[in-house]
Design an enzyme around this catalytic site. Structure first.
Site, PDB file in Angstrom:
ATOM      1  N   PHE A 166     -24.839   4.826 -38.688  1.00  0.00           N
ATOM      2  CA  PHE A 166     -25.756   3.686 -38.791  1.00  0.00           C
ATOM      3  C   PHE A 166     -25.768   2.826 -37.544  1.00  0.00           C
ATOM      4  O   PHE A 166     -26.727   2.085 -37.313  1.00  0.00           O
ATOM      5  CB  PHE A 166     -25.399   2.819 -40.019  1.00  0.00           C
ATOM      6  CG  PHE A 166     -24.241   1.877 -39.782  1.00  0.00           C
ATOM      7  CD1 PHE A 166     -24.421   0.664 -39.142  1.00  0.00           C
ATOM      8  CD2 PHE A 166     -22.946   2.200 -40.190  1.00  0.00           C
ATOM      9  CE1 PHE A 166     -23.363  -0.206 -38.909  1.00  0.00           C
ATOM     10  CE2 PHE A 166     -21.881   1.338 -39.964  1.00  0.00           C
ATOM     11  CZ  PHE A 166     -22.092   0.142 -39.311  1.00  0.00           C
ATOM     12  N   LYS A 190     -30.521  14.374 -39.195  1.00  0.00           N
ATOM     13  CA  LYS A 190     -30.232  13.722 -40.480  1.00  0.00           C
ATOM     14  C   LYS A 190     -29.670  12.350 -40.115  1.00  0.00           C
ATOM     15  O   LYS A 190     -28.490  12.194 -39.845  1.00  0.00           O
ATOM     16  CB  LYS A 190     -29.204  14.548 -41.273  1.00  0.00           C
ATOM     17  CG  LYS A 190     -29.229  14.379 -42.783  1.00  0.00           C
ATOM     18  CD  LYS A 190     -29.085  12.944 -43.279  1.00  0.00           C
ATOM     19  CE  LYS A 190     -27.673  12.432 -43.228  1.00  0.00           C
ATOM     20  NZ  LYS A 190     -27.573  10.983 -43.571  1.00  0.00           N
ATOM     21  N   GLU A 193     -28.690   6.884 -43.608  1.00  0.00           N
ATOM     22  CA  GLU A 193     -29.605   6.417 -44.654  1.00  0.00           C
ATOM     23  C   GLU A 193     -29.697   4.888 -44.672  1.00  0.00           C
ATOM     24  O   GLU A 193     -30.563   4.327 -45.339  1.00  0.00           O
ATOM     25  CB  GLU A 193     -29.161   6.943 -46.028  1.00  0.00           C
ATOM     26  CG  GLU A 193     -27.812   6.445 -46.528  1.00  0.00           C
ATOM     27  CD  GLU A 193     -26.602   7.200 -45.960  1.00  0.00           C
ATOM     28  OE1 GLU A 193     -26.684   7.738 -44.833  1.00  0.00           O
ATOM     29  OE2 GLU A 193     -25.555   7.213 -46.628  1.00  0.00           O
ATOM     30  N   SER A 243     -17.669   8.412 -39.088  1.00  0.00           N
ATOM     31  CA  SER A 243     -16.266   8.039 -39.338  1.00  0.00           C
ATOM     32  C   SER A 243     -15.368   9.279 -39.321  1.00  0.00           C
ATOM     33  O   SER A 243     -15.827  10.403 -39.539  1.00  0.00           O
ATOM     34  CB  SER A 243     -16.170   7.337 -40.694  1.00  0.00           C
ATOM     35  OG  SER A 243     -16.637   8.197 -41.705  1.00  0.00           O
ATOM     36  N   CYS A 298     -18.429   1.993 -31.775  1.00  0.00           N
ATOM     37  CA  CYS A 298     -17.224   2.836 -31.717  1.00  0.00           C
ATOM     38  C   CYS A 298     -16.450   2.596 -30.439  1.00  0.00           C
ATOM     39  O   CYS A 298     -15.311   3.023 -30.321  1.00  0.00           O
ATOM     40  CB  CYS A 298     -17.607   4.300 -31.826  1.00  0.00           C
ATOM     41  SG  CYS A 298     -18.553   4.832 -30.406  1.00  0.00           S
ATOM     42  N   GLU A 418      -9.599   1.439 -39.131  1.00  0.00           N
ATOM     43  CA  GLU A 418     -10.711   0.995 -38.292  1.00  0.00           C
ATOM     44  C   GLU A 418     -11.461  -0.071 -39.080  1.00  0.00           C
ATOM     45  O   GLU A 418     -11.928   0.201 -40.197  1.00  0.00           O
ATOM     46  CB  GLU A 418     -11.638   2.183 -37.999  1.00  0.00           C
ATOM     47  CG  GLU A 418     -12.804   1.799 -37.108  1.00  0.00           C
ATOM     48  CD  GLU A 418     -13.811   2.934 -36.914  1.00  0.00           C
ATOM     49  OE1 GLU A 418     -14.001   3.746 -37.841  1.00  0.00           O
ATOM     50  OE2 GLU A 418     -14.418   2.985 -35.834  1.00  0.00           O
TER      51      GLU A 418
END
Ligand code: NAD
Length: 533
Positions: A166, A190, A193, A243, A298, A418
């Site tokens: 995301f 993909k 969402e 992740s 990240c 994290e």
């Protein structure tokens, strides 16, 4: 000009139908037929603005079929034609960067300047891919034996897929598809969402640039769609960013099904500050890199490792900067930091503050004291009491102010996980050696940085530290597009890094040809092993 995707209607009146984000397959919008969908929110208001279709396994299989059918013609398209199309994509993305940024802010929540920065870094990958004729040049060895030449080509794999997180809904897809399609593959994206609209906007730009139908497809969904990719033998390679637990799953399942996989996972990025560092510069860097994009990067700095007596003045300098950070809606030019992506994520991030305090950390700043956090959670309570049962009224944005935890130790939950939010942790160590050990003992190895005026210490750090991307007085060392991006340890599963030269290697395979044009008159049967001398 092609009619591009409508911009998200954030002002849609209460009760109006929500926009729907559907798939993009074979060069067209294709409405999902699975009956499953997910909500998309505007994080700045907490309101649901759209629904996104979730593909079934059969819908994904159909997209793979379309991509597979488009492959032979695309791989046979001349390099100069593919290059021309890549240049056009690059120019259209540049031309429409503001609209792309608007989608990012509307669904991710990041501030406009940050969203424009995301597009700019993605553009670098498109520009790199414009050099595909040079990147795909093979090698040739003449006369390896009498009259024999050997040469190597790189050829595309076929249908390849990208599964993205995301936090960079435009840039991470560009990390992947730019090289993938330039090399002659066909691609299925993909997207996350949580913020799917930018991917459809990009798909429309690609179509306008002349990418043939079926070469670039977007299929939305959740684990069902991902598993359909992983299990489909026609998909030859999968690039993943997300992740660590999911990255490990993608790597193990994809490779078990015979695919090439590069799966980039989570991070815990340490910024080591030595006693000789410029304190003001280090504090500026730590604050920028920890709280930019609300810490949802990240490569964000999540831990400052203060060595020796630098700790007290450094924590004071960081603390002094915090009240000046303007938190607010991403589309407000005054805002420096927007909301978090979802309510659940905000609450998870906030939970580490209580755990930190309970486990002995010093909570120097608590983001829950911010008025926008209070407004958001008050609205949540009213919603739970029935005030927002139809989802039509503002429930408050997913805001959390900036937080600073000092005197964190390696056993604390906030350090072991994290957090991926606007929480900066400070760990105090006595020596440079202790700092390197701390970084190297951490299971993640994405990025790290050292702040010092000592070239010898920086050189030693670069030599010893176990992380894939290292900054020397640079807090977020994201490589430029002509290097490749990737972490070590639990931050990457696979052998090749993403984008840049290793991206080209990932999306192509080598073929070595040994060739001879002898005089048929000299031909004879020889059962011996071929020799070159
Ligand atoms: P995520 O792992 O939850 O989701 C990533 C993708 O995987 C999404 O498309 C999602 O739909 C899919 N997915 C989620 N759960 C799945 C499951 N159980 N099975 C199959 N597919 C699943 O990650 P996120 O929350 O979207 O993104 C944030 C994470 O991404 C952070 O951990 C961050 O560090 C990481 N990240 C890493 C990099 C990097 O380069 N290493 C870059 C950006 C983000």
């Amino acid at each position: 000009m092609t009619q591009l995707a409508e911009r998200p209607n954030l002002q849609s009146p209460a009760g109006s139908p929500l926009g729907r984000v559907s798939h993009w397959i074979g060069g067209h919008i294709v409405e999902g037929a699975s009956g499953r969908s997910g909500p998309v929110y505007d994080p700045a208001t907490g309101r649901q603005t759209r629904t996104v279709d979730f593909a079934s396994g059969e819908e994904m299989a159909e997209a793979v079929h379309v991509a597979e059918a488009a492959f032979p013609a695309w791989r046979a398209t001349s390099l100069s034609k593919r290059t021309e199309i890549m240049f056009r994509i690059r120019n259209l993305v540049e031309q429409h960067r503001t609209e792309i940024a608007t989608h990012l802010t509307a669904e991710h929540g990041k501030v406009t300047s940050d969203a424009l920065g995301e597009v700019a870094r993605g553009l670098e990958n498109l520009e790199f891919a414009c050099g595909v004729p040079h990147l795909l040049k093979g090698s040739y060895s003449e006369q390896v034996s009498g009259g024999v030449d050997v040469y190597q080509l790189r050829q595309p794999l076929g249908v390849v897929a990208g599964i993205t997180p995301f936090n960079f809904p435009a840039m991470v897809p560009m990390w992947m598809f730019a090289n993938a399609i330039a090399c002659g593959n066909t691609f299925i994206l993909k997207p996350s969402e949580k913020d799917p609209s930018a991917s459809i906007f990009l798909a429309q730009l690609l179509a306008e640039a002349g990418v043939p139908e079926g070469v670039f497809n977007v299929v939305h969904g959740d684990k069902v769609a991902v598993d359909a990719i992983l299990e489909d033998r026609r998909v030859k390679a999968v690039s993943f960013v997300g992740s660590t637990p999911v990255a490990r799953y993608i790597y193990e399942t994809g490779t078990r099904n015979g695919k090439r996989v590069q799966a980039l996972g989570g991070a815990k990025n340490h910024m080591v500050v030595l006693p000789d560092a410029d304190i003001e510069m280090a504090a500026d860097a730590a604050v920028s890199a920890a709280y930019g994009s609300a810490g949802e990067r990240c490569m964000a700095v999540s831990v400052v490792v203060a060595v020796g007596n630098v700790a007290d003045p450094l924590v004071a300098a960081i603390k002094e900067r915090l009240p000046r950070i303007k938190v607010g809606p991403g589309d407000d030019p005054e805002s420096q930091m927007g909301p978090l992506v979802t309510r659940e994520h905000r609450d998870k991030v906030a939970s580490y503050l209580d755990k930190g305090r309970e486990q002995g950390a010093d909570v120097v700043a608590d983001g829950r004291d911010h008025e926008l956090y209070e407004a958001g959670t008050d609205a949540d309570e009213s919603r739970l009491e029935g005030g927002d049962s139809d989802g039509s009224r503002d429930s408050g944005g997913f805001y959390l102010g900036v937080s600073l935890l000092d005197r964190v130790t390696p056993d604390m939950d906030s350090y072991c996980n994290e957090i991926f939010g606007p929480v900066l942790e400070v760990m105090r160590v006595d020596t440079y050696g202790d700092a390197v050990k701390l970084v190297n003992d951490n299971p993640y190895g994405n990025g790290t940085a050292i702040f010092t005026r000592d070239g010898g210490a920086a050189r030693a750090f670069q030599f010893e530290v176990q992380a894939g991307m290292v900054g020397i007085n640079v807090p977020i060392p994201v490589p430029v597009a002509y290097y490749s991006f990737g972490g070590w340890k639990d931050s990457l599963f696979g052998d090749l890094n993403m984008y840049g030269p290793e991206g080209v290697q990932f999306y192509t395979r080598a073929k070595v040809i040994t060739s001879r044009w002898p005089d048929p008159g000299t031909s004879q049967v020889d059962l011996g092993f071929p020799r070159t001398r």
